[in-house]
Scaffold this active site. Sequence first.
Site, short mmCIF file in Angstrom:
data_model
loop_
_atom_site.label_atom_id
_atom_site.label_comp_id
_atom_site.label_asym_id
_atom_site.label_seq_id
_atom_site.Cartn_x
_atom_site.Cartn_y
_atom_site.Cartn_z
N GLU A 60 0.83 -1.23 0.00
CA GLU A 60 0.00 0.00 0.00
C GLU A 60 0.85 1.27 0.00
O GLU A 60 0.60 2.21 0.77
CB GLU A 60 -0.98 -0.01 1.19
CG GLU A 60 -2.08 -1.04 1.00
CD GLU A 60 -3.18 -0.95 2.05
OE1 GLU A 60 -3.24 0.04 2.79
OE2 GLU A 60 -4.00 -1.88 2.10
C1 FAD Z 1 3.23 -9.18 0.58
C2 FAD Z 1 2.78 -8.23 -0.48
C3 FAD Z 1 1.44 -8.13 -0.79
C4 FAD Z 1 1.02 -7.29 -1.83
N1 FAD Z 1 -0.30 -7.27 -2.19
C5 FAD Z 1 -0.65 -6.58 -3.31
C6 FAD Z 1 -1.99 -6.67 -3.82
O1 FAD Z 1 -2.85 -7.34 -3.25
N2 FAD Z 1 -2.28 -6.00 -4.95
C7 FAD Z 1 -1.36 -5.25 -5.61
O2 FAD Z 1 -1.67 -4.69 -6.64
N3 FAD Z 1 -0.09 -5.13 -5.15
C8 FAD Z 1 0.29 -5.78 -4.02
N4 FAD Z 1 1.58 -5.68 -3.55
C9 FAD Z 1 2.53 -4.83 -4.27
C10 FAD Z 1 2.99 -3.63 -3.46
O3 FAD Z 1 2.00 -2.64 -3.49
C11 FAD Z 1 4.32 -3.20 -4.09
O4 FAD Z 1 5.27 -4.15 -3.65
C12 FAD Z 1 4.72 -1.83 -3.73
O5 FAD Z 1 3.91 -0.92 -4.40
C13 FAD Z 1 6.19 -1.54 -4.07
O6 FAD Z 1 6.54 -1.93 -5.36
P1 FAD Z 1 7.86 -2.81 -5.58
O7 FAD Z 1 7.83 -3.92 -4.62
O8 FAD Z 1 7.95 -3.14 -7.00
O9 FAD Z 1 9.06 -1.86 -5.16
P2 FAD Z 1 9.76 -0.75 -6.08
O10 FAD Z 1 8.73 0.09 -6.71
O11 FAD Z 1 10.74 -1.43 -6.95
O12 FAD Z 1 10.49 0.13 -5.00
C14 FAD Z 1 11.77 -0.20 -4.43
C15 FAD Z 1 12.11 0.83 -3.37
O13 FAD Z 1 12.20 2.12 -3.97
C16 FAD Z 1 11.41 3.05 -3.27
N5 FAD Z 1 10.92 4.05 -4.20
C17 FAD Z 1 10.35 3.87 -5.41
N6 FAD Z 1 10.07 5.05 -5.98
C18 FAD Z 1 10.45 6.00 -5.10
C19 FAD Z 1 10.42 7.42 -5.09
N7 FAD Z 1 9.95 8.12 -6.09
N8 FAD Z 1 10.90 8.06 -4.00
C20 FAD Z 1 11.41 7.38 -2.97
N9 FAD Z 1 11.46 6.04 -2.92
C21 FAD Z 1 10.98 5.36 -3.97
C22 FAD Z 1 10.30 2.23 -2.65
O14 FAD Z 1 9.81 2.88 -1.50
C23 FAD Z 1 11.05 0.96 -2.29
O15 FAD Z 1 11.68 1.13 -1.06
C24 FAD Z 1 1.98 -6.51 -2.52
C25 FAD Z 1 3.33 -6.58 -2.16
C26 FAD Z 1 3.74 -7.43 -1.16
C27 FAD Z 1 5.20 -7.51 -0.84
#
Ligand code: FAD
Length: 864
Positions: A505
Amino acid sequence: MSSFIIGMLWLLLFVGGGIYLAYHRVGLVTSTVASGVALFAYTNWGDGSFLWLALLWLLWGGVAALNLIEMRREKITRPALDIYRKMLPSMSDTEREALEAGNVWWDGELFSGMPDWNRLMSYPAPVLSDEEQAFMDGPCEELCRMLDEWDIAHERGDMPPDVWAFIKKHRFFAMIIPKEYGGLEFSAYANAMVIAKLASRSTTASSTVGVPNSLGPAELLLHYGTEEQKQRYLPGLASGDEIPCFALTSPQAGSDAAAIIDSGIVCKGTWEGKEIVGIRLNWEKRYITLAPIATVLGLAFKLYDPDHLIGDKDDYGITAALVPTDMPGVTIGRRHNPLSVPFQNGPTSGKDVFVPLDYIIGGQEMAGKGWKMLVELLSVGRAITLPSSGAGGGQAAAYAAGAYTRIRKQFNVPVAAFDGVGEALARIAGHTYIMNAAVSVTSGAIDQGEKPAVPSAILKYHCTELGRKVGQDAMDVHGGKAIMMGPNNYLGRSYMAAPIAITVEGANILTRSLIIFGQGAMRCHPFVLRELHAAQDPDEDRGLAEFDDALFSHVGYAISNLARSFFLALTHAKMSAVPLNTPTRRYYQNINRYSAAFALASDFAMLTLGGKLKIKELLSARLGDVLSSIYLASTVLKHFENQGRRASDLPLVEWSVRTLMYNAQEQLHSFLRNFPNRPVAFFLRLFIFPRGRTYSSPSDELARKVVDVITHTGEGRERLSEQAYTAIEPGNPLGLLQEALALSEELAPLEAKLRQARKEGLITADFLGHQIEQAETAEVISADEASALREYHVKVEHLLAVDDFAPDQIGRGGSVTEHTPSDDAPAAPPKKKAASRKKAAAKKKASKTKTARRERKVASATDK
Ligand SMILES: Cc1cc2nc3c(=O)[nH]c(=O)nc-3n(C[C@H](O)[C@H](O)[C@H](O)COP(=O)(O)OP(=O)(O)OC[C@H]3O[C@@H](n4cnc5c(N)ncnc54)[C@H](O)[C@@H]3O)c2cc1C
C-alpha cells in the site's frame, strides 16, 4: 521619564502591536486602521523627527493601498499571476488525482499554524456498538483461539480448513459490506479493532482478513459499482463464496503503479453466442494477495480504443474491472512465499481474456477512472488495515515483553530491572501507545465522515515503522527465547513479517519522501491549492479575483506564522491558548508552537524551491516527519481524553508526546541545516529557534515510570493491550505470561523471604528448586508456600522454554500433521504419501516423548 524610555515604549507599542495583530491573524482592514491610529498617536504625542514620521506614514500608506482591491489586482496580482503561471510545476493527471483524493481534516489545522483544538476535541470518542462488541467477544475471540501460527506458517503453509470455514461463516471478509448485501457493515473503528486483535495472534490471519476489508473489489463496488454489479458480487463476497483480490502491481510497475503495461483493447468479440463490443485483456501481475485462491479479480489495466468503438479517444487510461477467475485465459494458483508468512499471495496473468464492457467497475462511463478510484479509496483504507495490524502487533509485544522481562531473571533479578532493558521496554510501551492512539482517533474520524488522505499516509508509514521498531525491541529483550523458531516462539514470525507491512500500500520510503509532505503541502495548505486552481481557471477575471484573494490571504498567513513561530518559541509557548487546563496542557502548547514553525518552514520551502521541492526528497521527508510528529502527538492527547484521562496512562502519554515533539524539533533542525538557500535558512532559524533547540526527549525517570506500567499487572497494562488476545488458556503465550506475572507479584513476599534467608546463610543452594526445599526445611516458608513457589517456577520454566528438533525435523515436510480438509477448504494441502505420513507420525511421537521428558526433568528439578 527619560526620552529613551518613552522611545522604548513607542517601539514596544509598534512591534508588540504588530506581533499581536499578526499572531491573532487580524484582517488587513482592521490592521490598517489599528496601525493608523497608533501612528496618529505617535505623530501627535511622540518625539519622532519629521523625516522619520514621513517614512512611517509612507509605509502605512503602502499598506493602506493594499485595501484598494481593484488597484491591487491590476498592479500587483496580475503580474504576480503571470510569474506564478510560468513557475507552476508540471503535473500529470495521476498526480492531480492523487492530490485531490480524500479531504482535509486535523492535518489542515496543523498546516494552518494555528490549530483550532475545539475541532479535534469535539469529535466523540469512538465506541463499538453492541453488535460490534459481541463480534469482538464472540467470533473474533474464538477465531484467535483457533489460530496456531506455528501450525499455519511452518506445518501447513496455509490456515487450516476449519479456520477458513469459520472466517467465511462469521463474515470476517464482510466487515465493510452493508447489511443489505449480507455484510456486517461495521464502523471503521470496529474494523480496525478486529484486525488489531487478529494481528496480536496471527499475522497470516490478520493479513488474510485485512485485505478484503481494505482496498479490493468490495470497496470498489460499494463506491463505484453499478447496482447490478453490487447485486451480482456483494452477497457472494459477504458470505465468502466469492474470494476477492485486487491486482494492480506488475513486474515493471511497483511504486510507479500508474506505469502498468497491462492492457485492455476495446474490440468486437463473441459473448454468450452473440457478437458484442467488449475488452480484450492481457495482464501479468505479481504480489497479489489472495490471487492464488481468488474467484474474482479486481484488475487494473490501461484501456485503449484504437477503432473508436466507444468514443473518439484512443487512450482512456487506467481502468478497473472485475474478472471472474474461471474465465478462459485467466491464470491463478501459483503462490509467492512472503517471508514465510503464508497468507495467500501470488502472481496472476491473463491472455486475451474477452469481457463485456459492463465488467468495468461502474460500467462504461467509469472507463479511464481507475486511478482516481484507487487513490480515493486508499485515502481511507490506508488508515485502517496496516496501522491496526501494527497496533495489534505492538499490543501483543508490549504485553509479552512486560511480563517476560519480569519472570526472566539474570544476576538474580528480573531483567526488566536493568535500565538497559528498561529503555527498550519504554520504547515498546510508548510506541504502542502512539499506534493505538493514531488508529483509534483516525478511524473514529473516518466514522464521522472524514476521508483524511494525508493522515492515512501518516498512519500507514508511522504505524508500520513503529510496529517494526516494537517488534525489534521485543525480540531484543527476549534474547535467545525469541530467536529459536518453533511452537514456543511467539515473536519471531511477526518480526519476520514486519517488512511486508512496510512494503505494501505504498512502500514506506516513497510514502515518507513523496506522499506525506508532497500531498500535504498541496492539500492541507490553506491557500496553495486555491492559488493553483485560480491560476488554471479558464475564466481570466474570476481566476484573477480568486488568485488575488488567495495570494493576499497567503501573505497574511505567512506573516502571522513568522510572528507566531517567533513568539511561541521565545516564550516556550507558555501563553498559547489550549483547550484544557490539565497536566497535559503544555503538550498542546508545544504542538501549537511546532505547528506555526512547520507552517512557516513549509511556506518558505515552497516559495524558494518551488517545483524542485518535489525532487528534494530529503527535505520534504523531514517536513513530512514534523507534520507526522505533531499529528501523532495530537492523536495521543485526544486518545488520552477519549479514554477518560486515566492517571495510570499519564506516563505513556508524556513519554509519547515528548518523543514525538523532540523528533519534530530535530527534524526541523535537520531541515534547516540542509536547506540549500543558506540566507533563508538563517532567517528561518531566527524565527523558529531563537533560543536554540530547547526541547528534551523523555527523561530516564519518565521512562522508568513507563516501564512500570507494562511490567506490572494493572489497568494501565491492560488498557495498552486492550485488543490483544490475552485469554489465559493453554496455547496462548500472552495469557500464560500474564498468569505468571500475576503469580510473581503474589509470590514476591515469599521470594523476598528466600533472598533474606540466603543472606542469613539459612539457604546455601544456588539452584532454585533446592533453595525452596532448604527454605521449607528451615521453616522459612511453610509447606503450602513451598508448593506455591514450585508451581510458579514450573510455569516459568515452561514459558522460558524454547524448541529443539531432531536434525531431520528442521526443514519443511518433516513434521506436518494429518488434517482433514473440509468442503470449504480453498486449497487443500498437498497429500502426503503413506511412507512420509508414517515418518511424520513417528517424528510427532518422538517430539511428544521429548517434550514429556523435558517436562519431567523440569518437574523433578524443582521437586528436588
Ligand atoms: C506481501 C505483499 C502483498 C502485496 N499485495 C498486493 C496486492 O494485493 N495487490 C497489488 O496490486 N499489489 C500488491 N503488492 C505490491 C505492493 O504494493 C508493491 O510491492 C509496492 O507498491 C512496491 O513496489 P515494488 O515492490 O515493485 O518496489 P519498487 O517500486 O521497486 O520500490 C523499491 C524501493 O524504492 C522506493 N521508491 C520507489 N520510488 C520512489 C520514489 N519516487 N521516491 C522514494 N522512494 C521510492 C520504494 O519505497 C522501495 O523502497 C503486494 C506486495 C507485497 C510484498
